[in-house]
Design a protein around this motif. Structure first.
Motif, PDB file in Angstrom:
ATOM      1  N   LYS A 189       9.747   3.437  -9.525  1.00 26.93           N
ATOM      2  CA  LYS A 189       9.114   2.765 -10.448  1.00 26.93           C
ATOM      3  C   LYS A 189       9.318   1.261 -10.252  1.00 26.93           C
ATOM      4  CE  LYS A 189       9.703   6.276 -14.298  1.00 26.93           C
ATOM      5  NZ  LYS A 189      10.282   6.538 -15.696  1.00 26.93           N
ATOM      6  N   TYR A 190      10.496   0.856  -9.808  1.00 29.07           N
ATOM      7  CA  TYR A 190      10.720  -0.491  -9.793  1.00 29.07           C
ATOM      8  C   TYR A 190      11.192  -1.120  -8.613  1.00 29.07           C
ATOM      9  CZ  TYR A 190      11.016   0.761 -14.861  1.00 29.07           C
ATOM     10  OH  TYR A 190      10.525   1.447 -16.040  1.00 29.07           O
ATOM     11  N   LEU A 191      11.830  -0.320  -7.954  1.00 29.32           N
ATOM     12  CA  LEU A 191      12.773  -1.180  -6.650  1.00 29.32           C
ATOM     13  C   LEU A 191      11.979  -1.064  -5.294  1.00 29.32           C
ATOM     14  CD1 LEU A 191      15.265  -2.498  -6.180  1.00 29.32           C
ATOM     15  CD2 LEU A 191      16.434  -0.264  -5.808  1.00 29.32           C
ATOM     16  N   PHE A 192      11.917   0.358  -4.813  1.00 34.03           N
ATOM     17  CA  PHE A 192      11.427   0.390  -3.619  1.00 34.03           C
ATOM     18  C   PHE A 192       9.750   1.105  -3.413  1.00 34.03           C
ATOM     19  CE2 PHE A 192      15.966   0.455  -2.108  1.00 34.03           C
ATOM     20  CZ  PHE A 192      15.921  -0.853  -2.051  1.00 34.03           C
ATOM     21  N   GLY A 193       9.661   1.838  -4.610  1.00 31.30           N
ATOM     22  CA  GLY A 193       8.251   2.536  -4.626  1.00 31.30           C
ATOM     23  C   GLY A 193       8.568   3.746  -3.874  1.00 31.30           C
ATOM     24  N   GLU A 194       7.185   4.510  -3.561  1.00 32.60           N
ATOM     25  CA  GLU A 194       7.269   5.826  -3.214  1.00 32.60           C
ATOM     26  C   GLU A 194       7.922   6.032  -1.914  1.00 32.60           C
ATOM     27  OE1 GLU A 194       4.097   9.192  -1.650  1.00 32.60           O
ATOM     28  OE2 GLU A 194       3.333   7.461  -2.605  1.00 32.60           O
ATOM     29  N   TYR A 195       8.777   7.156  -1.603  1.00 29.37           N
ATOM     30  CA  TYR A 195       9.762   7.278  -0.674  1.00 29.37           C
ATOM     31  C   TYR A 195       8.926   7.538   0.538  1.00 29.37           C
ATOM     32  CZ  TYR A 195      13.370   8.621   2.500  1.00 29.37           C
ATOM     33  OH  TYR A 195      14.286   8.980   3.451  1.00 29.37           O
ATOM     34  N   GLY A 196       9.516   6.835   1.546  1.00 24.66           N
ATOM     35  CA  GLY A 196       8.952   7.231   3.060  1.00 24.66           C
ATOM     36  C   GLY A 196      10.223   6.769   4.111  1.00 24.66           C
ATOM     37  N   GLU A 252       4.642   7.438   9.254  1.00 24.53           N
ATOM     38  CA  GLU A 252       4.164   8.402  10.325  1.00 24.53           C
ATOM     39  C   GLU A 252       2.952   9.188  10.005  1.00 24.53           C
ATOM     40  OE1 GLU A 252       4.983   8.404  13.576  1.00 24.53           O
ATOM     41  OE2 GLU A 252       6.386   6.843  13.143  1.00 24.53           O
ATOM     42  N   PRO A 253       2.293   9.321  10.564  1.00 31.68           N
ATOM     43  CA  PRO A 253       0.890  10.044   9.975  1.00 31.68           C
ATOM     44  C   PRO A 253       1.264  11.462   9.665  1.00 31.68           C
ATOM     45  CG  PRO A 253       0.198   9.044  12.173  1.00 31.68           C
ATOM     46  CD  PRO A 253       1.704   8.709  11.798  1.00 31.68           C
ATOM     47  N   LYS A 254       0.785  11.993   8.741  1.00 36.80           N
ATOM     48  CA  LYS A 254       0.844  13.345   8.350  1.00 36.80           C
ATOM     49  C   LYS A 254      -0.051  14.018   8.993  1.00 36.80           C
ATOM     50  CE  LYS A 254       2.036  12.169   3.522  1.00 36.80           C
ATOM     51  NZ  LYS A 254       1.957  12.425   1.989  1.00 36.80           N
ATOM     52  N   ASP A 255       0.065  15.476   9.099  1.00 41.28           N
ATOM     53  CA  ASP A 255      -0.778  16.426   9.752  1.00 41.28           C
ATOM     54  C   ASP A 255      -2.137  16.052   9.580  1.00 41.28           C
ATOM     55  OD1 ASP A 255       1.498  17.380  11.257  1.00 41.28           O
ATOM     56  OD2 ASP A 255       1.843  19.031  10.071  1.00 41.28           O
ATOM     57  N   GLY A 256      -3.059  16.091  10.620  1.00 43.68           N
ATOM     58  CA  GLY A 256      -4.400  15.813  10.083  1.00 43.68           C
ATOM     59  C   GLY A 256      -5.003  14.431  10.046  1.00 43.68           C
ATOM     60  N   ASP A 257      -4.146  13.582   9.819  1.00 43.67           N
ATOM     61  CA  ASP A 257      -4.307  12.085   9.587  1.00 43.67           C
ATOM     62  C   ASP A 257      -4.251  11.469  10.884  1.00 43.67           C
ATOM     63  OD1 ASP A 257      -4.654  12.856   6.781  1.00 43.67           O
ATOM     64  OD2 ASP A 257      -2.647  12.007   6.242  1.00 43.67           O
ATOM     65  N   ILE A 258      -5.168  10.223  10.789  1.00 40.21           N
ATOM     66  CA  ILE A 258      -5.416   9.165  12.097  1.00 40.21           C
ATOM     67  C   ILE A 258      -4.277   8.416  12.131  1.00 40.21           C
ATOM     68  CG2 ILE A 258      -6.488   7.638  13.248  1.00 40.21           C
ATOM     69  CD1 ILE A 258      -9.077   9.133  12.213  1.00 40.21           C
ATOM     70  N   GLU A 259      -3.886   7.846  10.857  1.00 42.43           N
ATOM     71  CA  GLU A 259      -2.740   6.739  10.773  1.00 42.43           C
ATOM     72  C   GLU A 259      -2.004   7.052   9.293  1.00 42.43           C
ATOM     73  OE1 GLU A 259      -4.643   3.187  10.855  1.00 42.43           O
ATOM     74  OE2 GLU A 259      -5.683   3.217   8.872  1.00 42.43           O
ATOM     75  N   GLY A 260      -0.628   6.652   9.229  1.00 40.92           N
ATOM     76  CA  GLY A 260      -0.015   6.796   8.071  1.00 40.92           C
ATOM     77  C   GLY A 260      -0.192   5.842   7.209  1.00 40.92           C
ATOM     78  N   ALA A 261       0.499   6.035   5.889  1.00 46.74           N
ATOM     79  CA  ALA A 261      -0.059   5.344   4.818  1.00 46.74           C
ATOM     80  C   ALA A 261       0.938   3.829   4.769  1.00 46.74           C
ATOM     81  CB  ALA A 261       0.589   5.925   3.571  1.00 46.74           C
ATOM     82  N   LEU A 262       0.163   2.762   4.361  1.00 41.48           N
ATOM     83  CA  LEU A 262       0.940   1.348   4.495  1.00 41.48           C
ATOM     84  C   LEU A 262       2.124   1.305   3.616  1.00 41.48           C
ATOM     85  CD1 LEU A 262      -2.263  -0.899   4.164  1.00 41.48           C
ATOM     86  CD2 LEU A 262      -0.735  -0.823   6.364  1.00 41.48           C
ATOM     87  N   VAL A 263       3.171   0.981   4.146  1.00 45.94           N
ATOM     88  CA  VAL A 263       4.314   0.836   3.266  1.00 45.94           C
ATOM     89  C   VAL A 263       4.248  -0.340   2.481  1.00 45.94           C
ATOM     90  CG1 VAL A 263       6.859  -0.032   3.469  1.00 45.94           C
ATOM     91  CG2 VAL A 263       5.893   1.375   5.135  1.00 45.94           C
ATOM     92  N   THR A 264       4.434  -0.154   1.243  1.00 50.36           N
ATOM     93  CA  THR A 264       4.058  -1.248   0.073  1.00 50.36           C
ATOM     94  C   THR A 264       5.581  -1.242  -0.940  1.00 50.36           C
ATOM     95  OG1 THR A 264       3.050   0.113  -1.439  1.00 50.36           O
ATOM     96  CG2 THR A 264       1.967  -1.090   0.011  1.00 50.36           C
ATOM     97  N   PHE A 265       5.743  -2.238  -1.518  1.00 48.07           N
ATOM     98  CA  PHE A 265       6.677  -2.417  -2.583  1.00 48.07           C
ATOM     99  C   PHE A 265       6.414  -2.774  -3.828  1.00 48.07           C
ATOM    100  CE2 PHE A 265       9.108  -2.929   1.451  1.00 48.07           C
ATOM    101  CZ  PHE A 265       9.807  -2.049   1.322  1.00 48.07           C
ATOM    102  N   PRO A 266       6.929  -2.225  -5.106  1.00 40.33           N
ATOM    103  CA  PRO A 266       6.296  -2.491  -6.515  1.00 40.33           C
ATOM    104  C   PRO A 266       6.803  -3.822  -6.499  1.00 40.33           C
ATOM    105  CG  PRO A 266       8.482  -1.105  -6.574  1.00 40.33           C
ATOM    106  CD  PRO A 266       7.922  -1.075  -5.102  1.00 40.33           C
ATOM    107  N   ASN A 267       6.460  -4.455  -8.009  1.00 43.51           N
ATOM    108  CA  ASN A 267       6.751  -5.639  -8.436  1.00 43.51           C
ATOM    109  C   ASN A 267       8.213  -5.998  -8.972  1.00 43.51           C
ATOM    110  OD1 ASN A 267       4.277  -6.830  -7.459  1.00 43.51           O
ATOM    111  ND2 ASN A 267       3.236  -6.066  -9.253  1.00 43.51           N
ATOM    112  N   GLY A 268       9.034  -5.115  -9.052  1.00 42.56           N
ATOM    113  CA  GLY A 268      10.216  -5.199  -9.644  1.00 42.56           C
ATOM    114  C   GLY A 268      10.415  -4.669 -11.207  1.00 42.56           C
ATOM    115  N   VAL A 269      11.399  -5.029 -11.465  1.00 42.96           N
ATOM    116  CA  VAL A 269      11.564  -4.700 -13.141  1.00 42.96           C
ATOM    117  C   VAL A 269      11.118  -5.746 -14.071  1.00 42.96           C
ATOM    118  CG1 VAL A 269      13.424  -3.913 -14.892  1.00 42.96           C
ATOM    119  CG2 VAL A 269      13.932  -3.549 -12.468  1.00 42.96           C
TER     120      VAL A 269
END
Length: 269
Positions: A189-196, A252-269
């Motif tokens: 939610k606040y710190l690093f966003g979705e895990y990867g 890293e790309p998931k099976d069937g994908d050409i490229e992986g999702a961009l790494v992003t971060f949320p806006n904090g608390v």
């Protein structure tokens, strides 16, 4: 009624007295050894500098029986774990099965120093517990997969086997990141966003910290610290992407994908 009770207690007492010595006989005059617990222990080189090529994992054993005024050698062996693998047809029906050794077993001399080379496996004099050093090695194969080293207490001149449930213990060796249990509570939610995994490694490199369960316990109630870490990794990501306009940080790309999702971060608390 009282007479019936007395007879029942008398019978139970006779049975107990008859059985108890037999149960104790297996332990009288026999010293036994077992692990303190049978929980899997995970070790990853990911938090160590690339120059670190080996490390020591400690496993604790406990004796059953008397304590002596001399050292007693401990014998450990590797156990090769087995599992069922199944073959399915195009409709998903199970058509065959095979019981074989798991393919993620740690290899002696590649993922750990051979157990036979350890001369310090011992319970010291006047003690009933010992920490045994298992030296793990940073092989390149650990970057992609984890490998399991299953240890078992082996009888020797000093010890017989102890309690069955704690005769074996597994060390899982890797050079990969593992999603901490506390990530979903705060980071999503606040710190690093979705895990990867790529994001996880990036955070470790930028903050220079172990981003594990203890990290999230420490930061959970400190909003100012959460915002500081969030700001630091966001700034570092921005600088990385500016320096690499044609290759922004991605998972890293998931099976069937050409490229992986961009790494992003949320806006904090």
């Amino acid at each position: 009624m009282n007479l019936n009770k007395y007879i029942r207690f008398l019978v139970i007492g006779v049975i107990f007295c008859a059985c108890e010595p037999q149960a104790l006989m297996t332990y009288i005059g026999v010293d036994r050894l077992q692990f303190v617990d049978a929980k899997d222990f995970r070790y990853s080189f990911v938090y160590e500098p690339k120059t670190v090529t080996s490390d020591t994992v400690w496993v604790t054993v406990q004796t059953m029986g008397d304590v002596y005024d001399y050292d007693r050698a401990v014998s450990l062996v590797q156990v090769f774990e087995e599992e069922w693998t199944y073959t399915y047809d195009e409709l998903g029906n199970k058509i065959d099965s095979l019981f074989d050794i798991r393919n993620d077993q740690a290899e002696s001399g590649i993922h750990f120093i051979p157990l036979s080379e350890h001369t310090t496996f011992k319970v010291s004099a006047n003690t009933a517990r010992a920490n045994l050093p298992i030296v793990v090695l940073r092989d390149v194969s650990l970057v992609k997969d984890s490998y399991r080293l299953r240890l078992r207490i082996s009888p020797n001149d000093y010890f017989e086997e102890g309690v069955k449930d704690v005769l074996e213990k597994t060390i899982i060796i890797s050079d990969v990141v593992v999603k901490p249990n506390g990530w979903d509570d705060i980071a999503d939610k606040y710190l690093f966003g979705e895990y990867g995994p790529v994001k996880h490694r990036f955070i470790i490199d930028i903050l220079g910290l172990r981003i594990d369960d203890d990290f999230f316990k420490m930061t959970k109630a400190d909003i100012s610290l959460l915002n500081y870490y969030n700001s630091k990794v966001k700034t570092a990501l921005y600088e990385y992407n500016i320096a690499n306009p044609d290759n922004p940080l991605r998972e890293e790309p998931k099976d069937g994908d050409i490229e992986g999702a961009l790494v992003t971060f949320p806006n904090g608390v």
